[in-house]
Design a protein around this motif. Structure first.
Motif, mmCIF file in Angstrom:
data_model
loop_
_atom_site.group_PDB
_atom_site.id
_atom_site.type_symbol
_atom_site.label_atom_id
_atom_site.label_comp_id
_atom_site.label_asym_id
_atom_site.label_seq_id
_atom_site.Cartn_x
_atom_site.Cartn_y
_atom_site.Cartn_z
ATOM 1 N N LEU A 157 53.135 60.431 33.485
ATOM 2 C CA LEU A 157 52.818 59.622 34.664
ATOM 3 C C LEU A 157 53.885 58.548 34.869
ATOM 4 N N GLY A 158 54.216 58.310 36.127
ATOM 5 C CA GLY A 158 55.181 57.279 36.461
ATOM 6 C C GLY A 158 54.606 56.155 37.283
ATOM 7 N N HIS A 159 53.263 56.095 37.365
ATOM 8 C CA HIS A 159 52.631 55.079 38.213
ATOM 9 C C HIS A 159 51.310 54.676 37.575
ATOM 10 N N LEU A 160 51.209 53.426 37.148
ATOM 11 C CA LEU A 160 49.983 52.871 36.593
ATOM 12 C C LEU A 160 49.524 51.694 37.439
ATOM 13 N N ILE A 161 48.205 51.540 37.543
ATOM 14 C CA ILE A 161 47.647 50.355 38.202
ATOM 15 C C ILE A 161 46.742 49.664 37.196
ATOM 16 N N LEU A 162 46.931 48.350 37.046
ATOM 17 C CA LEU A 162 46.306 47.593 35.972
ATOM 18 C C LEU A 162 45.162 46.741 36.503
ATOM 19 N N MET A 163 43.963 46.946 35.929
ATOM 20 C CA MET A 163 42.815 46.122 36.255
ATOM 21 C C MET A 163 42.989 44.775 35.551
ATOM 22 N N VAL A 164 43.151 43.715 36.336
ATOM 23 C CA VAL A 164 43.603 42.432 35.797
ATOM 24 C C VAL A 164 42.517 41.364 35.774
ATOM 25 N N GLU A 165 41.285 41.710 36.135
ATOM 26 C CA GLU A 165 40.217 40.711 36.285
ATOM 27 C C GLU A 165 39.322 40.584 35.060
ATOM 28 N N GLY A 166 39.704 41.181 33.934
ATOM 29 C CA GLY A 166 38.788 41.330 32.816
ATOM 30 C C GLY A 166 38.298 40.047 32.182
ATOM 31 N N ALA A 167 39.034 38.942 32.321
ATOM 32 C CA ALA A 167 38.611 37.678 31.703
ATOM 33 C C ALA A 167 37.507 36.987 32.491
ATOM 34 N N GLY A 168 37.313 37.386 33.745
ATOM 35 C CA GLY A 168 36.192 36.863 34.523
ATOM 36 C C GLY A 168 36.406 35.519 35.175
ATOM 37 N N GLU A 169 37.573 34.923 35.047
ATOM 38 C CA GLU A 169 37.870 33.635 35.657
ATOM 39 C C GLU A 169 39.085 33.796 36.571
ATOM 40 N N HIS A 170 38.990 33.269 37.782
ATOM 41 C CA HIS A 170 40.047 33.487 38.766
ATOM 42 C C HIS A 170 41.379 32.918 38.303
ATOM 43 N N THR A 171 41.370 31.716 37.758
ATOM 44 C CA THR A 171 42.640 31.129 37.315
ATOM 45 C C THR A 171 43.273 31.962 36.210
ATOM 46 N N ARG A 172 42.447 32.540 35.334
ATOM 47 C CA ARG A 172 42.982 33.394 34.264
ATOM 48 C C ARG A 172 43.495 34.703 34.839
ATOM 49 N N THR A 173 42.841 35.228 35.875
ATOM 50 C CA THR A 173 43.339 36.435 36.530
ATOM 51 C C THR A 173 44.727 36.205 37.115
ATOM 52 N N LEU A 174 44.908 35.090 37.807
ATOM 53 C CA LEU A 174 46.224 34.801 38.393
ATOM 54 C C LEU A 174 47.271 34.594 37.309
ATOM 55 N N ASP A 175 46.894 33.915 36.234
ATOM 56 C CA ASP A 175 47.817 33.737 35.111
ATOM 57 C C ASP A 175 48.182 35.084 34.506
ATOM 58 N N ASN A 176 47.199 35.966 34.386
ATOM 59 C CA ASN A 176 47.440 37.301 33.844
ATOM 60 C C ASN A 176 48.431 38.069 34.719
ATOM 61 N N ILE A 177 48.235 38.015 36.028
ATOM 62 C CA ILE A 177 49.135 38.713 36.947
ATOM 63 C C ILE A 177 50.556 38.170 36.817
ATOM 64 N N ARG A 178 50.684 36.844 36.781
ATOM 65 C CA ARG A 178 52.025 36.243 36.700
ATOM 66 C C ARG A 178 52.705 36.589 35.380
ATOM 67 N N ARG A 179 51.959 36.547 34.280
ATOM 68 C CA ARG A 179 52.568 36.848 32.983
ATOM 69 C C ARG A 179 52.943 38.321 32.865
ATOM 70 N N LEU A 180 52.091 39.207 33.377
ATOM 71 C CA LEU A 180 52.451 40.624 33.381
ATOM 72 C C LEU A 180 53.720 40.844 34.197
ATOM 73 N N GLY A 181 53.815 40.158 35.344
ATOM 74 C CA GLY A 181 54.995 40.306 36.179
ATOM 75 C C GLY A 181 56.258 39.782 35.531
ATOM 76 N N ALA A 182 56.146 38.687 34.787
ATOM 77 C CA ALA A 182 57.327 38.061 34.202
ATOM 78 C C ALA A 182 57.701 38.648 32.843
ATOM 79 N N GLU A 183 56.703 39.016 32.035
ATOM 80 C CA GLU A 183 56.954 39.354 30.641
ATOM 81 C C GLU A 183 56.808 40.838 30.320
ATOM 82 N N VAL A 184 56.232 41.620 31.221
ATOM 83 C CA VAL A 184 55.987 43.031 30.936
ATOM 84 C C VAL A 184 56.728 43.946 31.921
#
Length: 329
Positions: A296-323
């Protein structure tokens, strides 16, 4: 490697649904800023598992707030919709967004939705092929007509016409064969691991009578990054059962059939063990492992697992910057 975000619009306890929808749109905006390729919005009815009942509507809002990122539905439930109506809505989003919309559809389940929307259990059990074919006709032709078991009407023009190919959520061998026969790409769910994903892709290739190389298939996975793998796993183990226990109970069968019980803590452990959950190094490792094991060459990541909006946004930003840069590199 294409990487997107998958947004369930998860109704964690204590979160007001209207705010969840607003937060979901903001998450798409942040995903665009973080460099993700696409964002996918889920659709659910009458439950807290996901509080977005119209993925195409929320996708339209998100497209209006962004400029580059593609937005798709994962998925619009075809068994409760008229295929031509759904095709018209998809065409609007395609034209208005400059071609940034992707329509994902699924068969859905034998849930009370069928009763509420009047489509009935027969449409779910026997009508998916007919519904999908009519949808594809309406997405690829200038006119459409029907003379089938579930749809029958004279020829009408499609205005505005579109040239779109839907992606199909596949959770059963029957649906895999339906998608393969039509050459449509699959969306594979979070509930299966790499070996099962690879097996589904092989079954698709056999049904299609072609090579095993995936024609645009996508797989969903949980994506959650923290400083350490232990921290990431701890966050999801603490948060996700609070959402999944009441959320999954919202799937109410229309005909009274008994649903098998779900081991929610065990399911969360499975997600943490098999998906990109952990430190940046761990997330990169798991994404590349999935790509190697499945092709597979295309993955979509469920990023809401922590249940807090601020943590979701932090998760998205860190995945974008570090992964993401390391995966693409």
């Amino acid at each position: 490697m294409r990487i997107g975000v998958f947004l369930v619009a998860a109704g964690f306890p204590g979160r007001e649904p209207g705010q969840v929808l607003r937060d979901t749109v903001e998450a798409v905006v942040v995903a665009e800023e973080a460099g993700f390729d696409d964002a996918w919005i889920a659709e659910h009815h009458f439950m807290s598992y996901g509080v977005c009942p119209s993925a195409v509507t929320l996708a339209g809002v998100a497209l209006g707030r962004t400029a580059r990122i593609r937005v798709g539905t994962a998925v619009s439930v075809l068994s409760t919709r008229h295929p031509v109506d759904l095709a018209e809505q998809a065409a609007i989003l395609d034209h208005a967004s400059g071609g940034r919309f992707t329509l994902g559809v699924g068969r859905g389940g034998p849930w009370v939705d069928l009763e509420v929307f009047g489509t009935g259990l027969d449409r779910f059990e026997r009508g998916f092929r007919e519904s999908l074919d009519l949808l594809c006709d309406a997405l690829t032709r200038d006119t459409v007509s029907a003379a089938g078991e579930f749809f029958s009407f004279r020829t009408v023009p499609i205005v505005p016409a579109a040239r779109l190919r839907p992606i199909v959520a596949c959770t059963s061998p029957e649906t895999v064969a339906i998608a393969a026969a039509r050459g449509l790409p699959m969306l594979l769910g979070m509930h299966i691991g790499d070996a099962d994903k690879a097996a589904v892709l092989r079954d698709y290739a056999v049904s299609a009578g072609g090579p095993p190389s995936p024609p645009g298939h996508i797989a969903a996975a949980v994506g959650h990054v923290a400083d350490t793998t232990e921290q990431a796993v701890r966050e999801l183990r603490e948060a996700m059962p609070r959402w999944l226990e009441p959320g999954l109970a919202g799937y109410v069968p229309v005909d009274g059939r008994v649903r098998p019980p779900r081991d929610v803590p065990g399911y969360v452990d499975f997600l943490c063990e098999t998906h990109p959950v952990g430190s940046p190094d761990r997330c990169v490792e798991m994404i590349l492992r999935t790509a190697e094991a499945t092709g597979l060459g295309h993955l979509i990541l469920m990023v809401e697992g922590a249940g807090e909006h601020t943590r979701t946004l932090d998760n998205i930003r860190r995945l974008g910057a570090e992964v993401l840069p390391r995966v693409r590199g």
